[in-house]
Design a protein around this motif. Structure first.
Motif, PDB file in Angstrom:
ATOM      1  N   GLN A  77       0.825  -1.210   0.000  1.00 42.85           N
ATOM      2  CA  GLN A  77       0.000   0.000   0.000  1.00 42.85           C
ATOM      3  C   GLN A  77       0.861   1.262   0.000  1.00 42.85           C
ATOM      4  N   THR A 122      -0.406   7.423  -6.074  1.00 34.39           N
ATOM      5  CA  THR A 122      -1.386   8.517  -6.006  1.00 34.39           C
ATOM      6  C   THR A 122      -0.701   9.880  -5.967  1.00 34.39           C
ATOM      7  N   VAL A 124      -8.490   8.713  -0.955  1.00 33.51           N
ATOM      8  CA  VAL A 124      -7.782   7.418  -0.918  1.00 33.51           C
ATOM      9  C   VAL A 124      -6.591   7.481   0.036  1.00 33.51           C
ATOM     10  N   HIS A 183     -10.116   2.464   2.185  1.00 32.50           N
ATOM     11  CA  HIS A 183     -10.843   2.920   1.001  1.00 32.50           C
ATOM     12  C   HIS A 183     -11.055   1.758   0.034  1.00 32.50           C
ATOM     13  N   MET A 194     -10.827   1.625  -3.113  1.00 30.30           N
ATOM     14  CA  MET A 194      -9.784   1.533  -4.134  1.00 30.30           C
ATOM     15  C   MET A 194      -8.556   0.778  -3.629  1.00 30.30           C
ATOM     16  N   ARG A 195      -8.302   0.925  -2.337  1.00 24.85           N
ATOM     17  CA  ARG A 195      -7.181   0.163  -1.749  1.00 24.85           C
ATOM     18  C   ARG A 195      -7.492  -1.337  -1.768  1.00 24.85           C
TER      19      ARG A 195
END
Length: 432
Positions: free
Chosen positions: A201, A208, A260, A266, A268-269
């Motif tokens: 992550q 991002t 995010v 989240h 998307m994670r």
């Protein structure tokens, strides 16, 4: 005491010992000869007066037999070293005449009895070789000296490696071994380790941030706006709809990225987690992915830039080592010295390693002795054969001659007693 005097001291002591042995031998020879002459005189006197004094017959018998025994033993002792009275009697001058045979037998005797495998191993087992090595290495001065010696050899070793072609051989062998390693399963294992504790992550967060910087870049935005203008009808462009759409897209994307990054849970994670897990599983099991990974690996290893990079790394390493070896405060020598000291200390504190080392020393040295003992035997034999005969005879006589002279005394005593016994038997059984 000065150094020359210290060097001459052992020689002086050796000469003094030899002189003392020679003097003792001469005294013993004189006494044995005098005793033999005395026996002759006693025999003559006893025989002369035997008619007047019957008991002198026993004295005469003793003296006669003692004289014979003394003469026989004198002959035997002299025959070892020379010819008695210079006469060419067979089987005399035994040592000088058999120098070669004595030399060969001595060499074989030492080989069989002193250099046999079991006695050599037993003797070597008495020595704690590892303790000697540990004590030697633990001394800082000795370790520093050893590091300087190794430091001087390192540049020469590197030069020898280049001249021998070992460098190219090692490089090619390393590339061959790398080529044999399956890339896809290895990459899958590495990515699996990366995904432990959601460490992947962090990579997503960096992604991002990169996208956020892209959305704030003026040139990138201008390019995006131009693409939007190309896709919109001309009527919309009259009302600057492209700028409006771009602004909305950038604002929405920026807001989404901020959400995010702020929310560790989240969606998307979670989607990124599924994507990574799916990719790792395909790397691990898919034959298609494996073929692509292998082709990528082969293409990479075949590139000439890789060999050039290996050569540059080698040249840089060699230059650093050569410069450091010449430096007064060499880092390599300092690290080597510390390493040697640590090795000595660890060796001193580990009895199991010391036992293994000692066993290795015993096996190696015993094998060396076993392979060389025939040469040692021949060397000893050759040395004895080259000895000067007069010197050899003098050396042996000087060291064991005094004991041999006592054989003459024993011969006279034993012969005399035997003569008395025989004379007594004659008087008892034959006279009557």
């Amino acid at each position: 005491m000065s150094q020359p005097a210290q060097a001459l001291a052992p020689v002086a002591r050796s000469d003094a010992d030899a002189y003392a042995k020679l003097s003792a031998l001469r005294r013993t020879k004189f006494l044995a000869t005098a005793a033999l002459a005395l026996c002759v005189v006693i025999f003559a006197v006893a025989k002369s007066f035997e008619g007047r004094f019957a008991w002198l017959g026993f004295v005469a018998a003793f003296a006669e037999a003692a004289t014979i025994g003394g003469l026989a033993d004198w002959y035997a002792v002299v025959a070892l070293f020379k010819r008695p009275l210079g006469l060419p009697i067979p089987h005399t001058a035994i040592i000088p005449e058999n120098q070669n045979r004595i030399a060969d037998n001595l060499g074989r005797f030492i080989e069989v009895n002193f250099l046999a495998q079991e006695p050599v191993r037993e003797k070597l087992a008495e020595v704690d070789f590892s303790a000697l090595v540990a004590d030697w290495l633990s001394d800082a001065d000795r370790a520093a000296g050893l590091s300087r010696f190794v430091g001087r050899l390192v540049p020469q070793t590197l030069g020898a490696i280049e001249q021998s072609g070992l460098r190219g051989f090692v490089t090619s062998r390393m590339l061959e071994q790398v080529e044999k390693v399956p890339l896809a399963p290895l990459a899958a294992e590495l990515l699996s380790a990366l995904t432990d504790d959601r460490r992947h992550q962090k990579l997503f967060d960096e992604f991002t941030k990169v996208v956020g910087r892209f959305l704030s870049d003026e040139e990138a935005l201008a390019t995006m706006r131009e693409k939007i203008r190309e896709e919109l009808p001309s009527l919309f462009n009259l009302f600057r709809a492209d700028a409006y759409l771009l602004k909305k897209i950038v604002a929405s994307a920026g807001s989404l990225l901020d959400e995010v990054r702020a929310d560790p849970d989240h969606p998307m994670r979670a989607e990124f987690d599924r994507f990574v897990e799916s990719f790792v599983e395909r790397l691990r099991t898919s034959k298609q992915y494996a073929r692509r990974a292998e082709k990528l690996k082969r293409d990479f290893l075949a590139r000439p830039e890789l060999k050039a990079l290996a050569g540059d790394m080698w040249d840089s390493l060699r230059l650093f080592i050569e410069q450091d070896a010449k430096a007064e405060n060499s880092m390599i020598r300092a690290h080597l010295a510390n390493m040697f000291v640590e090795v000595g200390r660890h060796l001193a504190g580990d009895p199991q390693i010391r036992a293994d080392m000692n066993q290795g020393f015993i096996v190696a040295l015993a094998s060396f002795v076993e392979s060389q003992k025939s040469g040692v035997s021949k060397f000893i034999a050759d040395q004895v054969k080259r000895w000067d005969l007069a010197q050899l005879t003098r050396l042996i006589e000087m060291n064991i001659g005094r004991d041999l002279q006592y054989i003459r005394f024993n011969g006279m005593v034993i012969g005399g007693l035997a003569g008395v016994v025989l004379y007594t038997a004659e008087r008892l059984f034959l006279v009557n």
